[in-house]
Design an enzyme around this catalytic site. Structure first.
Site, PDB file in Angstrom:
ATOM      1  N   TYR A  54     -12.962 -35.849 -68.972  1.00 16.19           N
ATOM      2  CA  TYR A  54     -13.854 -34.285 -69.755  1.00 16.19           C
ATOM      3  C   TYR A  54     -15.037 -33.927 -69.447  1.00 16.19           C
ATOM      4  O   TYR A  54     -15.940 -34.107 -68.783  1.00 16.19           O
ATOM      5  CB  TYR A  54     -14.589 -34.934 -70.620  1.00 16.19           C
ATOM      6  N   ARG A 221      -7.598 -25.022 -77.172  1.00  9.46           N
ATOM      7  CA  ARG A 221      -7.285 -25.047 -78.931  1.00  9.46           C
ATOM      8  C   ARG A 221      -6.331 -23.889 -78.853  1.00  9.46           C
ATOM      9  O   ARG A 221      -5.471 -23.205 -79.164  1.00  9.46           O
ATOM     10  CB  ARG A 221      -8.372 -24.260 -80.091  1.00  9.46           C
TER      11      ARG A 221
END
Length: 253
Positions: A54, A221
């Site tokens: 991450y 997204r």
């Protein structure tokens, strides 16, 4: 806040995932990240999930620094993950050491294998036994898996002699429910804790968006199936139900 158990460790039923502390989501300000962690703690959350990949370590660094500055290390449970590319015995130890350094802690509560070594042909027992050794020396407390099917969970478990696999992390929410077919029943039958990632379907179930105000995302997204306009119209029917239920309790979806 309700509590559950991972192994014999008590954790809040709702945890905070910190993938957002990365370029993928856009929270790249430490001050913003710290405020999110502080808010989670104030709500009774004691379980925090991160991963080495991450933000290429940014998430671990931000999370560890925030917890240290807030003086909460002994009160929280930190879970992180080693990616499938770094699962040779040497890399498991090296990756764990680097995670410890970024998190600024002397131990990791739950170390998870992020995904199987699909491209690297590393034997399952090599990395599972390395993780077991890390438990013995106190660098990690528990072992978990992420994104493993039951067959590979069984294989990984068979490699262990003194430790158990205490958790499996899966993509699971009201829309994306394939984990119900095999993985969750397997976990329930074998007393393995289930950690849901993307429980709000990347925000599609949050109530923040409607078919009329659906933005063009530039973050992770972008291109996500749940935000395809035709798919989201169907998902929004679930959001409306969540709004109705929430209204009875003065809560948002």
């Amino acid at each position: 806040m309700e509590f559950r158990y991972i192994g014999d460790v008590k954790v809040s039923a709702v945890g905070l995932g910190t993938w957002q502390f990365s370029d993928a989501w856009g929270v790249t300000s430490y001050d913003a990240a710290k405020s999110i962690v502080e808010k989670a703690l104030s709500m009774g959350i004691n379980f925090f999930d991160t991963a080495a990949v991450y933000g290429m370590g940014m998430s671990e660094k931000f999370l560890g620094q925030a917890i240290k500055e807030l003086g909460e290390r002994e009160k929280v449970v930190i879970a992180t993950k080693i990616p499938g590319e770094f699962l040779s015995r040497h890399d498991v130890f090296k990756a764990t050491r680097r995670s410890l350094e970024r998190l600024g802690t002397s131990y990791i509560d739950l170390m998870q294998v992020h995904w199987p070594p699909c491209w690297d042909n590393i034997p399952t027992c090599e990395y599972m036994r390395a993780l077991e050794e890390l438990v013995r020396i106190g660098a990690i407390r528990m072992i978990g898996l992420s994104d493993f099917p039951p067959e590979l969970i069984e294989s990984a478990w068979s490699c262990l002699s003194t430790e158990d696999i205490v958790s499996i992390q899966v993509k699971y929410n009201l829309v994306e429910r394939d984990a119900e077919k095999e993985i969750i029943p397997y976990a329930e039958a074998n007393n393995i804790s289930v950690l849901a990632w993307s429980p709000l379907a990347k925000g599609a179930l949050s109530g923040k968006y409607t078919p009329e105000n659906l933005p063009k995302f530039s973050d992770v997204r972008s291109g996500s199936a749940v935000f395809h306009p035709e798919n989201f119209k169907q998902i929004y029917e679930i959001v409306k139900i969540l709004e109705e239920i929430g209204a009875k309790y003065g809560k948002k979806p």
